[in-house]
Scaffold this active site. Sequence first.
Site, PDB file in Angstrom:
ATOM      1  N   CYS A   1       0.862  -1.194   0.000  1.00 39.64           N
ATOM      2  CA  CYS A   1       0.000   0.000   0.000  1.00 39.64           C
ATOM      3  C   CYS A   1       0.890   1.231   0.000  1.00 39.64           C
ATOM      4  CB  CYS A   1      -0.986  -0.009   1.174  1.00 39.64           C
ATOM      5  SG  CYS A   1      -0.238   0.121   2.805  1.00 39.64           S
TER       6      CYS A   1
ATOM      7  N   ASP B   1      -9.926   2.808   1.876  1.00 42.12           N
ATOM      8  CA  ASP B   1      -8.730   3.428   2.466  1.00 42.12           C
ATOM      9  C   ASP B   1      -9.105   4.129   3.771  1.00 42.12           C
ATOM     10  OD1 ASP B   1      -6.456   4.761   3.158  1.00 42.12           O
ATOM     11  OD2 ASP B   1      -6.056   5.523   1.143  1.00 42.12           O
TER      12      ASP B   1
ATOM     13  N   ARG C   1      -3.320  -0.426   5.519  1.00 38.80           N
ATOM     14  CA  ARG C   1      -3.953  -1.500   4.753  1.00 38.80           C
ATOM     15  C   ARG C   1      -3.055  -2.715   4.539  1.00 38.80           C
ATOM     16  NH1 ARG C   1      -5.251   2.351  -0.086  1.00 38.80           N
ATOM     17  NH2 ARG C   1      -3.251   3.100   0.738  1.00 38.80           N
TER      18      ARG C   1
HETATM   19  P1  4NP Z   1      -1.705   2.955   4.144  1.00 41.86           P
HETATM   20  O1  4NP Z   1      -2.313   4.321   4.734  1.00 41.86           O
HETATM   21  O2  4NP Z   1      -1.218   3.294   2.737  1.00 41.86           O
HETATM   22  O3  4NP Z   1      -2.909   2.073   4.135  1.00 41.86           O
HETATM   23  O4  4NP Z   1      -0.625   2.542   5.075  1.00 41.86           O
HETATM   24  C1  4NP Z   1      -1.731   5.583   4.568  1.00 41.86           C
HETATM   25  C2  4NP Z   1      -0.627   5.914   5.326  1.00 41.86           C
HETATM   26  C3  4NP Z   1      -0.051   7.164   5.183  1.00 41.86           C
HETATM   27  C4  4NP Z   1      -0.595   8.050   4.264  1.00 41.86           C
HETATM   28  C5  4NP Z   1      -1.694   7.704   3.507  1.00 41.86           C
HETATM   29  C6  4NP Z   1      -2.256   6.439   3.651  1.00 41.86           C
HETATM   30  N1  4NP Z   1      -0.023   9.333   4.129  1.00 41.86           N
HETATM   31  O5  4NP Z   1      -0.574  10.137   3.356  1.00 41.86           O
HETATM   32  O6  4NP Z   1       1.022   9.594   4.754  1.00 41.86           O
END
Ligand code: 4NP
Length: 150
Positions: free
Chosen positions: A8, A123, A14
């Site tokens: 991800c 998300d 996720r």
């Molecule tokens: P992930 O969630 O991709 O599901 O781990 C996120 C973690 C950080 C960010 C966005 C989504 N961010 O914008 O820093």
Amino acid sequence: MTKIMFVCLGNICRSPMAEFVFKKMLADKGLQTEFFVCSSATSTEEIGNPVYPPARRELKKHSISCEEKKAVQLKKSDYDKYDFFICMDDSNVRNTLRIFGDDKKHKVTKLLQWAGSEKSVADPWYTGNFEVTYNDIVTGCTAIIEKLMK
Ligand code: 4NP
């Protein structure tokens, strides 16, 4: 042994949820030795950070621990080390393909494709709803095991 990398953007919500849900499903079925499973980020934002507390709490609700996990970045050299790179959404697929340059062996997929859907995993960074994300991940992980253990 089948080697799976969940991917991800940040590797704090996720993809670690998918990694530890999948590992729990394997343990429950006595299939741990058949798979090597991990997860990584396409971005550098969260490298070294633990799983985001609300994601950790959602896993804990289902008796799943992810205490030791720290975010790591996907590397080009990972391509030959894994059989499948399973992404959560379309931008993860694009970023993964950018890191690898190409996907000659068709290893890059999106999680819910395994369950016959073109949808992305919800998300929680934007929805704030980790339960919906958990349910999407269970749907996808169940389908992976069904397909690969046939
Ligand atoms: P992930 O969630 O991709 O599901 O781990 C996120 C973690 C950080 C960010 C966005 C989504 N961010 O914008 O820093």
